[in-house]
Write a protein that holds these residues in place. Structure first.
Motif, PDB file in Angstrom:
ATOM      1  N   THR A  74      -1.261   4.538   9.822  1.00 56.67           N
ATOM      2  CA  THR A  74      -1.647   3.439  10.713  1.00 56.67           C
ATOM      3  C   THR A  74      -0.924   2.153  10.337  1.00 56.67           C
ATOM      4  O   THR A  74      -0.432   1.428  11.217  1.00 56.67           O
ATOM      5  CB  THR A  74      -3.169   3.218  10.649  1.00 56.67           C
ATOM      6  OG1 THR A  74      -3.837   4.440  10.971  1.00 56.67           O
ATOM      7  CG2 THR A  74      -3.606   2.136  11.622  1.00 56.67           C
TER       8      THR A  74
ATOM      9  N   SER B 151      -8.485  -2.225   5.278  1.00 54.23           N
ATOM     10  CA  SER B 151      -9.555  -2.394   4.289  1.00 54.23           C
ATOM     11  C   SER B 151      -8.952  -2.282   2.890  1.00 54.23           C
ATOM     12  O   SER B 151      -7.782  -1.912   2.729  1.00 54.23           O
ATOM     13  CB  SER B 151     -10.629  -1.324   4.482  1.00 54.23           C
ATOM     14  OG  SER B 151     -10.093  -0.030   4.204  1.00 54.23           O
TER      15      SER B 151
ATOM     16  N   ASP C 208      -6.235   4.938  12.167  1.00 53.47           N
ATOM     17  CA  ASP C 208      -7.506   4.438  11.634  1.00 53.47           C
ATOM     18  C   ASP C 208      -7.306   2.970  11.276  1.00 53.47           C
ATOM     19  O   ASP C 208      -7.018   2.629  10.120  1.00 53.47           O
ATOM     20  CB  ASP C 208      -7.924   5.266  10.408  1.00 53.47           C
ATOM     21  CG  ASP C 208      -9.247   4.787   9.808  1.00 53.47           C
ATOM     22  OD1 ASP C 208      -9.891   3.897  10.412  1.00 53.47           O
ATOM     23  OD2 ASP C 208      -9.621   5.284   8.728  1.00 53.47           O
TER      24      ASP C 208
ATOM     25  N   HIS D 238      -5.101   4.224  -0.341  1.00 50.19           N
ATOM     26  CA  HIS D 238      -5.510   4.651   0.993  1.00 50.19           C
ATOM     27  C   HIS D 238      -5.099   6.095   1.240  1.00 50.19           C
ATOM     28  O   HIS D 238      -4.154   6.601   0.631  1.00 50.19           O
ATOM     29  CB  HIS D 238      -4.868   3.763   2.066  1.00 50.19           C
ATOM     30  CG  HIS D 238      -5.405   2.369   2.099  1.00 50.19           C
ATOM     31  ND1 HIS D 238      -4.974   1.389   1.225  1.00 50.19           N
ATOM     32  CD2 HIS D 238      -6.328   1.768   2.900  1.00 50.19           C
ATOM     33  CE1 HIS D 238      -5.611   0.257   1.485  1.00 50.19           C
ATOM     34  NE2 HIS D 238      -6.437   0.467   2.498  1.00 50.19           N
TER      35      HIS D 238
ATOM     36  N   ASN E 130       0.819  -1.222   0.000  1.00 53.18           N
ATOM     37  CA  ASN E 130       0.000   0.000   0.000  1.00 53.18           C
ATOM     38  C   ASN E 130       0.848   1.266   0.000  1.00 53.18           C
ATOM     39  O   ASN E 130       0.344   2.352   0.291  1.00 53.18           O
ATOM     40  CB  ASN E 130      -0.931  -0.006   1.218  1.00 53.18           C
ATOM     41  CG  ASN E 130      -2.056  -1.015   1.075  1.00 53.18           C
ATOM     42  OD1 ASN E 130      -3.014  -0.806   0.336  1.00 53.18           O
ATOM     43  ND2 ASN E 130      -1.946  -2.133   1.784  1.00 53.18           N
TER      44      ASN E 130
ATOM     45  N   GLY F  35      -9.760   1.373   8.588  1.00 52.81           N
ATOM     46  CA  GLY F  35      -9.447   1.860   7.246  1.00 52.81           C
ATOM     47  C   GLY F  35      -8.123   1.327   6.730  1.00 52.81           C
ATOM     48  O   GLY F  35      -7.973   1.017   5.546  1.00 52.81           O
ATOM     49  N   ALA F  36      -7.146   1.174   7.633  1.00 54.47           N
ATOM     50  CA  ALA F  36      -5.823   0.716   7.225  1.00 54.47           C
ATOM     51  C   ALA F  36      -5.845  -0.714   6.710  1.00 54.47           C
ATOM     52  O   ALA F  36      -5.047  -1.080   5.840  1.00 54.47           O
ATOM     53  CB  ALA F  36      -4.851   0.833   8.393  1.00 54.47           C
TER      54      ALA F  36
ATOM     55  N   GLU G 217      -4.585   6.382   6.958  1.00 55.30           N
ATOM     56  CA  GLU G 217      -4.608   4.921   6.884  1.00 55.30           C
ATOM     57  C   GLU G 217      -3.199   4.374   6.645  1.00 55.30           C
ATOM     58  O   GLU G 217      -2.813   3.363   7.237  1.00 55.30           O
ATOM     59  CB  GLU G 217      -5.561   4.487   5.776  1.00 55.30           C
ATOM     60  CG  GLU G 217      -7.027   4.793   6.094  1.00 55.30           C
ATOM     61  CD  GLU G 217      -7.934   4.664   4.892  1.00 55.30           C
ATOM     62  OE1 GLU G 217      -9.170   4.607   5.087  1.00 55.30           O
ATOM     63  OE2 GLU G 217      -7.423   4.636   3.750  1.00 55.30           O
ATOM     64  N   ARG G 218      -2.424   5.046   5.814  1.00 50.03           N
ATOM     65  CA  ARG G 218      -1.050   4.598   5.574  1.00 50.03           C
ATOM     66  C   ARG G 218      -0.197   4.790   6.825  1.00 50.03           C
ATOM     67  O   ARG G 218       0.665   3.952   7.130  1.00 50.03           O
ATOM     68  CB  ARG G 218      -0.446   5.358   4.395  1.00 50.03           C
ATOM     69  CG  ARG G 218      -1.150   5.105   3.079  1.00 50.03           C
ATOM     70  CD  ARG G 218      -0.381   5.677   1.921  1.00 50.03           C
ATOM     71  NE  ARG G 218      -1.233   5.876   0.758  1.00 50.03           N
ATOM     72  CZ  ARG G 218      -0.797   6.048  -0.477  1.00 50.03           C
ATOM     73  NH1 ARG G 218       0.486   6.053  -0.717  1.00 50.03           N
ATOM     74  NH2 ARG G 218      -1.631   6.235  -1.464  1.00 50.03           N
TER      75      ARG G 218
END
Length: 325
Positions: free
Chosen positions: A237, A218, A212, A230, A191, A215-216, A234-235
């Motif tokens: 996290t 998902s 998050d 993302h 990611n 979200g991280a 999220e990144r």
């Protein structure tokens, strides 16, 4: 056969290194089709072939250096697949009590599935779940080859205090912890979150407010996952979770190495414990260097290679405790 398996182990390690190099040079889609490259067995060379390739894939024009990175990885992976096929056939033809059969057949099935993951990596435009699965598949092939090599080996550990045998369970747990950390690293890399935090030991700014976790982990909808889909929180996290995983892994494996060294009467196991501790320290140093020096290509590739070596050391210790003591 043992020599062929040994060669295949080296080849599998090379494939893992080449896979990391391909990913880190953003060459995962260097060839937009599979198994060839723009409809060829090699990278298009002539001007006419390049023009035809660009016309066929206007959204992905030929970048020769990226295409070669991808194809060299495929050539080595294909060679490894052929070696494993020979090992599986050889095992069936040379059946004997000393000759494992189930493990070579499992290896063959695993490498076929790994090839499918390689294809889906391209056809699904670097879908992170597939990319991470492809990474774990490579580590699984390497591990199974190493286990087969150990099965074909005749070494034995002499008298050992049987209390040390209880550490076999802890060694298995160590493998689970390490594989979980490798998966976190694969998810972070897939990611493009390796540089989400550029400071050490903490992340820059108010990083805690950006956490998050749902979200991280998902997979947001996107047509193409190259360079990530993302958001920054999220990144961040992902990166933080990988760092926390590194701390847990370092503490647990460090404890295991110290216990084995202090309590084992076997010079062989004490040496393996020293190697485990040394490789673990090198891996932590490489991880810190990735952050401090902004992901140098050589260091990032070595981070993958040393993770594979760390896994092999743990597998050796576990197998020895269970089967060779």
């Amino acid at each position: 056969m043992r020599k062929l398996v040994g060669f295949s182990i080296i080849l599998a390690l090379v494939v893992i290194i080449l896979g990391a190099y391909t990913r880190l040079t953003d060459a995962g889609l260097g060839c937009p089709d599979w198994p060839g490259c723009y409809g060829h067995l090699t990278v298009p060379q002539s001007e006419s072939h390049i023009e035809a390739a660009n016309a066929a894939y206007p959204e992905r024009p030929v970048e020769t250096h990226k295409a070669w990175n991808e194809m060299v990885h495929r050539y080595f992976a294909g060679t490894l697949g052929l070696c494993i096929l020979v090992i599986a056939v050889w095992s069936l033809l040379k059946r004997s009590p000393q000759q494992p059969v189930k493990l070579p057949l499992f290896l063959l099935a695993l490498v076929v599935f790994q090839a499918l993951l390689g294809m889906w990596t391209v056809t699904m435009n670097l879908l992170p779940v597939v990319v991470m699965g492809h990474l774990l598949g490579g580590f699984s092939v390497l591990t199974c080859l190493f286990l087969l090599y150990l099965r074909l080996s005749s070494y034995r550990i002499g008298y050992v205090d049987m209390r040390i045998k209880k550490y076999a369970v802890f060694a298995v747990c160590g493998i689970a912890v390490l594989v979980g950390q490798i998966a976190l690293g694969g998810w972070t890399s897939a990611n493009y979150a390796a540089l989400a935090c550029t400071e050490f030991p903490l992340c820059e700014g108010d990083w805690a407010s950006r956490i998050d976790i749902p979200g991280a982990f998902s997979v947001p909808p996107a047509d193409n996952y190259e360079y990530g889909a993302h958001d920054y929180g999220e990144r961040t996290t992902m990166h933080i979770m990988h760092r926390l995983g590194a701390v847990v892994t370092f503490i647990y494996l460090g404890w295991l190495a110290v216990c084995l060294y202090r309590r084992s009467l076997s010079v062989y196991l004490r040496s393996a414990a020293l190697v485990l501790g040394g490789v673990l320290c090198v891996q932590v140093g490489l991880g810190v260097s990735n952050v401090v020096f902004s992901l140098p290509l050589t260091v990032a590739v070595l981070h993958n290679a040393v993770a594979a070596c760390l896994l092999l050391v743990l597998v050796l210790i576990t197998y020895t405790l269970y089967r060779k003591v």
